[in-house]
Design an enzyme around this catalytic site. Structure first.
Site, mmCIF file in Angstrom:
data_model
loop_
_atom_site.group_PDB
_atom_site.id
_atom_site.type_symbol
_atom_site.label_atom_id
_atom_site.label_comp_id
_atom_site.label_asym_id
_atom_site.label_seq_id
_atom_site.Cartn_x
_atom_site.Cartn_y
_atom_site.Cartn_z
ATOM 1 C CB SER A 167 -1.120 0.052 1.202
ATOM 2 O OG SER A 167 -1.585 1.247 1.358
ATOM 3 C CE LYS A 168 1.270 4.404 -5.414
ATOM 4 N NZ LYS A 168 0.334 4.385 -6.361
ATOM 5 N NE ARG A 169 -4.351 4.051 3.267
ATOM 6 C CZ ARG A 169 -4.474 3.198 1.956
ATOM 7 N NH1 ARG A 169 -5.497 3.993 1.062
ATOM 8 N NH2 ARG A 169 -5.079 2.067 2.734
ATOM 9 C CE LYS A 170 0.895 -1.627 5.978
ATOM 10 N NZ LYS A 170 0.173 -3.129 6.370
ATOM 11 C CB ILE A 171 5.372 4.715 1.703
ATOM 12 C CG1 ILE A 171 4.658 4.148 -0.024
ATOM 13 C CG2 ILE A 171 7.582 4.732 1.166
ATOM 14 C CD1 ILE A 171 5.279 2.581 -0.731
#
Length: 498
Positions: free
Chosen positions: A251-255
């Site tokens: 997920s991009k949010r968890k980069i």
RNA sequence: GGCCCCGUCGUCUAGCCUGGCUCAGGACACAUGCCUUUCACGCAUGCAACACGGGUUCGAAUCCCGUCGGGGUCACCA
């Protein structure tokens, strides 16, 4: 018919490895069948457009060696290759859909739709837009007032659609589950499900190979192909790449979280670390694809020769950096010395460890260091972690190594004796160094390990590294003696307590 | 929640379509040992999986059904 595939990124940010893998599968398929691979920039949504994103994407592909026959920079007979520049094509296609009655004007406002969506959400129902029944008067009023409208596709109800996916197999879907989707925004710009079909048609794409999240998009697209009266391309949906040790999609949010765990997800991060294009390509190909029960290492040519969609797995694969690191090591082992020198140079330069331009002496030294490092060098940036001490003047001691190898009462005297040995050894070369240190060990009745390890820490500062004689030789007599003196001073300043 | 996809060692996978050759093979990681001057390399050994429950069959990881779990999608994003 020649195979034509495409990768169509939207320029919204960096290229992540999942995207590179999808592009790779497209490229491999085209190359395997001697067809063409095209690149198209899907930038219909200008609000999400990120400046310079295209450049980063193209550079990424160039780095890893995925070349495109048509697309940005190289052009081609089906250009332009930016959706934002293909409006005439979309307008012509829309004209046909209007004429054939496949689309209608939707005057709904965002607020109205928001209410509907919220209601659907509350009722735990899927939200599906259906044509609003407007009276002729309302229609006429909307038109005379010049109210903005979007063009929606009128989805025929009660039909069952089937797509023969080359990876997933046959998938059936009812049109009852597809809402009337927007084809063109009020400002005239087309949406993905429409633009992508028009372009794939115009560009003669024979195989649409893309990420799994597009699977349900395929059905509205099928309807558009049909409405335009065209034959369908083949479809293949590639499973997503999951986070390490899990089946959850990256997920991009968890980069940030990944980065904290040392997991790299963007292509440019691997480039910056000094990974080899061939290694990353090899790894990505094997992530979700296999040739047989045993082969792990594939050259570029072999990949092209052996790749087929039938052997792409239908379940998600999680990113495994350990495996990538191992494959990287395998490729680094066989990389020619010249390429290693060239690969390592930028890191040394950026840290100011070698002069610019590089002198012949520096070059020879780098070569010697790389040879001494051997298989320890896995990625180019390792030169800084593993070989820094070869290029600095002062020695920086690793505290753990000092504690383990130097904190013994007998060490200072031994180092002094060893310094005397180094002072006299002639010639100062590998073979002689080895001979005199062996002789010293024997003479003083010590085990080799008890001599070699403290001397390594004293001269390199490190507890681990290349063979000691290599280190002593590359460092040179003067540097070694200076560092022994420096080490002795340090030990005196902080005497052993044990 | 509706619809769709997926489910073999911790991870990547072979085997599944065309049931028996498989008390499931390879690789990464991990553990141990050898080599050795530390680390890396190399070599050897070990640990470890058919999500669960039914059914079909002489026989199922392989076929069927159900359950559970994971994911995607339901945008005037791509």
């Amino acid at each position: 018919m020649t195979v034509r595939t495409r990768f169509a990124p939207s320029p919204t940010g960096f290229l992540h490895i999942g995207g590179v893998r999808t592009a790779l599968f497209n490229w491999l398929l085209a190359r395997h069948f001697g067809g063409q691979f095209l690149l198209r920039i899907d930038d219909t949504d200008q609000e999400r457009h990120v400046e310079d994103a295209v450049k980063g994407i193209l550079d990424g592909f160039r780095w890893i060696g995925i070349d495109w026959d048509e697309g940005p920079d190289v052009g081609g007979p089906n250009g332009p290759y930016y959706q934002s520049q293909r409006t005439a094509n979309y307008q012509a296609a829309v004209r046909r859909l209007i004429d054939s009655g496949h689309v209608y004007r939707d005057y709904s406002t965002e607020a109205e739709r928001a209410v509907e969506k919220a209601a659907a959400e509350r009722a735990k129902r899927a939200y599906r837009f259906r044509r609003l029944a407007l009276s002729p008067e309302e229609l006429a009023r909307n038109e005379s007032e010049g109210r903005p409208y979007a063009l929606r596709f009128q989805v025929p109800l009660g039909r069952t659609l089937v797509v023969h996916d080359l990876i997933k197999g046959d998938i059936t879907f009812s049109t009852d589950d597809i809402g009337d989707f927007v084809v063109v925004r009020p400002d005239g710009s087309p949406l993905y499900n429409f633009a992508s079909v028009v372009d794939d048609l115009a560009m003669g794409i024979t195989h649409v190979v893309r990420a799994e999240e597009h699977l349900s998009n395929t059905f509205p697209q099928l309807l558009v192909f049909e409405a335009l009266g065209s034959a369908l391309p083949a479809f293949a949906h590639v499973p997503y790449v999951a986070e390490p040790g899990s089946k959850a999609k990256m997920s991009k949010r968890k980069i940030q979280q990944y980065e904290d765990q040392g997991v790299l997800v963007y292509l440019h991060q691997y480039i910056e670390r000094g990974y080899l294009p061939d290694a990353l390509l090899n790894y990505l190909a094997r992530l979700g694809w296999s040739y047989d029960a045993t082969q792990e290492i594939f050259s570029r040519a072999e990949l092209i020769e052996k790749f087929t969609l039938e052997r792409v797995t239908s379940s998600p694969a999680s990113h495994d950096q350990d495996k990538l690191f191992w494959i990287e090591g395998e490729w680094m082992k066989v990389l020619p010395l010249e390429r290693k020198i060239a690969g390592v140079l930028p890191y040394l330069k950026s840290e100011g460890l070698v002069a610019e331009p590089v002198t012949d002496a520096d070059r020879a030294k780098i070569e010697a260091v790389i040879l001494a490092l051997g298989d320890r060098l896995k990625v180019f940036s390792d030169i800084l972690k593993l070989g820094r001490f070869f290029f600095t003047k002062e020695v920086v001691h690793d505290p753990d190594a000092v504690k383990r190898r130097l904190r013994k009462d007998t060490v200072p005297a031994m180092l002094a004796a060893l310094d005397a040995v180094l002072a006299e050894v002639e010639p100062y070369d590998l073979a002689t160094l080895e001979k005199v240190i062996h002789a010293y060990a024997e003479r003083s009745g010590r085990k080799m390990g008890d001599v070699v390890n403290p001397l390594r820490v004293a001269t390199t500062g490190q507890g681990v590294g290349p063979g000691l004689y290599d280190c002593l030789f590359i460092l040179g007599r003067e540097t070694c003696r200076t560092r022994i003196a420096q080490t002795l001073d340090m030990l005196k300043a902080e005497p052993t307590t044990a």
